[in-house]
Design a protein around this motif. Sequence first.
Motif, PDB file in Angstrom:
ATOM      1  N   ILE A 101       0.850  -1.201   0.000  1.00  0.00           N
ATOM      2  CA  ILE A 101       0.000   0.000   0.000  1.00  0.00           C
ATOM      3  C   ILE A 101       0.880   1.243   0.000  1.00  0.00           C
ATOM      4  N   VAL A 102       1.929   1.205   0.821  1.00  0.00           N
ATOM      5  CA  VAL A 102       2.871   2.330   0.838  1.00  0.00           C
ATOM      6  C   VAL A 102       3.436   2.547  -0.560  1.00  0.00           C
ATOM      7  N   LEU A 103       3.741   1.437  -1.215  1.00  0.00           N
ATOM      8  CA  LEU A 103       4.351   1.519  -2.533  1.00  0.00           C
ATOM      9  C   LEU A 103       3.400   2.162  -3.544  1.00  0.00           C
ATOM     10  N   ILE A 104       2.121   1.794  -3.464  1.00  0.00           N
ATOM     11  CA  ILE A 104       1.159   2.388  -4.396  1.00  0.00           C
ATOM     12  C   ILE A 104       1.118   3.897  -4.207  1.00  0.00           C
ATOM     13  N   TYR A 105       1.163   4.324  -2.930  1.00  0.00           N
ATOM     14  CA  TYR A 105       1.185   5.766  -2.675  1.00  0.00           C
ATOM     15  C   TYR A 105       2.449   6.409  -3.223  1.00  0.00           C
ATOM     16  N   LEU A 106       3.589   5.752  -2.979  1.00  0.00           N
ATOM     17  CA  LEU A 106       4.859   6.345  -3.409  1.00  0.00           C
ATOM     18  C   LEU A 106       4.920   6.469  -4.929  1.00  0.00           C
ATOM     19  N   LEU A 107       4.313   5.516  -5.616  1.00  0.00           N
ATOM     20  CA  LEU A 107       4.389   5.558  -7.078  1.00  0.00           C
ATOM     21  C   LEU A 107       3.527   6.664  -7.671  1.00  0.00           C
ATOM     22  N   VAL A 108       2.594   7.200  -6.874  1.00  0.00           N
ATOM     23  CA  VAL A 108       1.790   8.317  -7.389  1.00  0.00           C
ATOM     24  C   VAL A 108       2.578   9.622  -7.296  1.00  0.00           C
ATOM     25  N   ILE A 109       3.541   9.672  -6.356  1.00  0.00           N
ATOM     26  CA  ILE A 109       4.206  10.953  -6.084  1.00  0.00           C
ATOM     27  C   ILE A 109       4.895  11.563  -7.317  1.00  0.00           C
ATOM     28  N   PRO A 110       5.616  10.782  -8.159  1.00  0.00           N
ATOM     29  CA  PRO A 110       6.203  11.431  -9.335  1.00  0.00           C
ATOM     30  C   PRO A 110       5.172  12.124 -10.229  1.00  0.00           C
ATOM     31  N   SER A 111       4.018  11.479 -10.436  1.00  0.00           N
ATOM     32  CA  SER A 111       2.982  12.129 -11.244  1.00  0.00           C
ATOM     33  C   SER A 111       2.479  13.387 -10.560  1.00  0.00           C
ATOM     34  N   LEU A 112       2.313  13.287  -9.231  1.00  0.00           N
ATOM     35  CA  LEU A 112       1.855  14.453  -8.472  1.00  0.00           C
ATOM     36  C   LEU A 112       2.846  15.601  -8.613  1.00  0.00           C
ATOM     37  N   SER A 113       4.144  15.268  -8.580  1.00  0.00           N
ATOM     38  CA  SER A 113       5.142  16.332  -8.637  1.00  0.00           C
ATOM     39  C   SER A 113       5.120  17.007  -9.997  1.00  0.00           C
ATOM     40  N   ILE A 114       4.833  16.222 -11.045  1.00  0.00           N
ATOM     41  CA  ILE A 114       4.717  16.841 -12.370  1.00  0.00           C
ATOM     42  C   ILE A 114       3.546  17.812 -12.384  1.00  0.00           C
ATOM     43  N   MET A 115       2.449  17.400 -11.721  1.00  0.00           N
ATOM     44  CA  MET A 115       1.300  18.299 -11.643  1.00  0.00           C
ATOM     45  C   MET A 115       1.634  19.576 -10.892  1.00  0.00           C
ATOM     46  N   LEU A 116       2.283  19.406  -9.733  1.00  0.00           N
ATOM     47  CA  LEU A 116       2.648  20.577  -8.925  1.00  0.00           C
ATOM     48  C   LEU A 116       3.520  21.522  -9.732  1.00  0.00           C
ATOM     49  N   GLY A 117       4.540  20.940 -10.402  1.00  0.00           N
ATOM     50  CA  GLY A 117       5.439  21.766 -11.180  1.00  0.00           C
ATOM     51  C   GLY A 117       4.711  22.499 -12.279  1.00  0.00           C
ATOM     52  N   GLY A 118       3.798  21.786 -12.934  1.00  0.00           N
ATOM     53  CA  GLY A 118       3.058  22.410 -14.027  1.00  0.00           C
ATOM     54  C   GLY A 118       2.211  23.563 -13.556  1.00  0.00           C
ATOM     55  N   PHE A 119       1.464  23.337 -12.468  1.00  0.00           N
ATOM     56  CA  PHE A 119       0.570  24.399 -11.994  1.00  0.00           C
ATOM     57  C   PHE A 119       1.364  25.583 -11.455  1.00  0.00           C
ATOM     58  N   SER A 120       2.517  25.300 -10.815  1.00  0.00           N
ATOM     59  CA  SER A 120       3.229  26.402 -10.181  1.00  0.00           C
ATOM     60  C   SER A 120       4.028  27.224 -11.177  1.00  0.00           C
ATOM     61  N   SER A 121       4.214  26.710 -12.415  1.00  0.00           N
ATOM     62  CA  SER A 121       5.072  27.461 -13.322  1.00  0.00           C
ATOM     63  C   SER A 121       4.357  28.636 -13.966  1.00  0.00           C
ATOM     64  N   GLY A 122       3.054  28.711 -13.807  1.00  0.00           N
ATOM     65  CA  GLY A 122       2.360  29.891 -14.283  1.00  0.00           C
ATOM     66  C   GLY A 122       2.258  30.000 -15.781  1.00  0.00           C
ATOM     67  N   ASN A 123       2.436  28.902 -16.476  1.00  0.00           N
ATOM     68  CA  ASN A 123       2.324  28.918 -17.928  1.00  0.00           C
ATOM     69  C   ASN A 123       1.006  28.269 -18.323  1.00  0.00           C
ATOM     70  N   LEU A 124       0.394  28.775 -19.372  1.00  0.00           N
ATOM     71  CA  LEU A 124      -0.914  28.269 -19.779  1.00  0.00           C
ATOM     72  C   LEU A 124      -0.827  26.817 -20.223  1.00  0.00           C
ATOM     73  N   TYR A 125       0.155  26.522 -21.090  1.00  0.00           N
ATOM     74  CA  TYR A 125       0.294  25.147 -21.585  1.00  0.00           C
ATOM     75  C   TYR A 125       0.608  24.193 -20.453  1.00  0.00           C
ATOM     76  N   ALA A 126       1.438  24.671 -19.513  1.00  0.00           N
ATOM     77  CA  ALA A 126       1.777  23.824 -18.375  1.00  0.00           C
ATOM     78  C   ALA A 126       0.520  23.524 -17.573  1.00  0.00           C
ATOM     79  N   GLY A 127      -0.355  24.522 -17.415  1.00  0.00           N
ATOM     80  CA  GLY A 127      -1.602  24.309 -16.686  1.00  0.00           C
ATOM     81  C   GLY A 127      -2.466  23.264 -17.360  1.00  0.00           C
ATOM     82  N   ILE A 128      -2.577  23.381 -18.704  1.00  0.00           N
ATOM     83  CA  ILE A 128      -3.384  22.388 -19.432  1.00  0.00           C
ATOM     84  C   ILE A 128      -2.791  21.004 -19.245  1.00  0.00           C
TER      85      ILE A 128
END
Lengths: 307, 139
Positions: A101-128
Amino acid sequence: MSYIFYLIVYGFLLTAALGLLASWVDRKLTARVQYRVGPPLLQPLIDIIKLSGKETLIPKDSQKMLFLSAPVIGFAGCVLASTLLWMNNINTQNTFIGDIIVLIYLLVIPSLSIMLGGFSSGNLYAGIGASREMKLILSYELPFILSVLAVVIHSHFSIKLGGILNFQSQNGFVIGSYSGALAFLAMLMCVQAKLGLVPFDVAEAETEIISGPLIEYSGAALAIYRLTKNMLLFLLPFFMVILFLGGMRFDGINILYSALKYTGILALIVVIRNTNPRVRIDQAMRFFWGPVTILAVIAVILAIKGL
Amino acid sequence: MGIKLKALLKSPWVFHLSTGSCNNCDIEILDCLTPRFDIERFGMVLVGSIRHADVLLVTGSANRKCIPKIKKLYEQAPKPCLVVAIGECALSRGMFINSYNCPVPVDKIIPVDVYIPGCPPKPEAIIAGIVKLIGKIKK
Ligand code: SF4
């Protein structure tokens, strides 16, 4: 102390080396499929070294802290997940209840970080791109967990990776059973989406939204993202090998056998990537919530029946 | 030569900027990626975002609308960034030399490292130009 050893040597160094190698295999195979020659062996490593030597630019309207820490968060999740996998693979007693179960959570984190990076960069394409990534996570996470559940039920309800490995060494591989084979297929699709490879690379669509969430990243931050991606390219097939094919062993002739298992899955992924066009995000969601989830549910039911 | 520079020469990622070209030069650039020439052998990849790029390929005659954009893109590129001007238009404005819309050639706007002449230049010429660029940096 031994945990730190595992973290640095297996979790980071070995996984990174194997991940870079896997990424080269991926690029080379892709090139061969297209009748090209393809890059030299060290190309992925050279790319990373080059990127880390370049300037890191921070866009003016971005959230600076989040923008810079997002790649590190994803990288940390990836390293932790690989440490957990290696520890179980090397010594099956090295496990605790619920580590899957821990592993399933950990494997989501890279995708989450891509999302965080995209939203925080303030670019329209990144947001999409980030919002597409979010929809993709929502769609593939259900069949992914269901197919893990099928394996757990099949191996007599052991929610320990070590337990699953022990079960397989006594009763044969999980993929040999009906439920295991179906779960393997469902998992393969989910892994393709988790890696962001072609039929499901909607979040990063180079020709459409210009590599999406990563558009504003440059220099060392981009290098970390690429390294994380390459490590995941090793990690997720490795996870599948552990769940369905009895893990990897490195003594004597077994080392060839393990390499064969891993390369087999990698080759499947690369072939799927090279023979399919990109789907739209709504098509991807329909695909995952429709056929793949049904496949995974059937696998779970068969596993309860003991098939 | 430092390891970072060596790595840069082994994997130059190119970004392709068209500043009002007739699209012929752009097609020739894409030809370099086809199986016959395959510049991925040398680690070159065509990237979509200027933030990822090491080499900026400029084609076309730099018309008035494009000039501020060219400057902006050059500023947005992470340094070290090299600029390659491809085609007669980018070098000297070619047949548009008397046009009201093309006041200056590209190298008056941003510093250009390599000029590749031709209308359009062959893919072989483009690759030869890049090889010269790499040779120039090595010195
Ligand atoms: S140099 Fe020739 S081919 Fe290239 S953009 Fe100009 S007119 Fe077109």
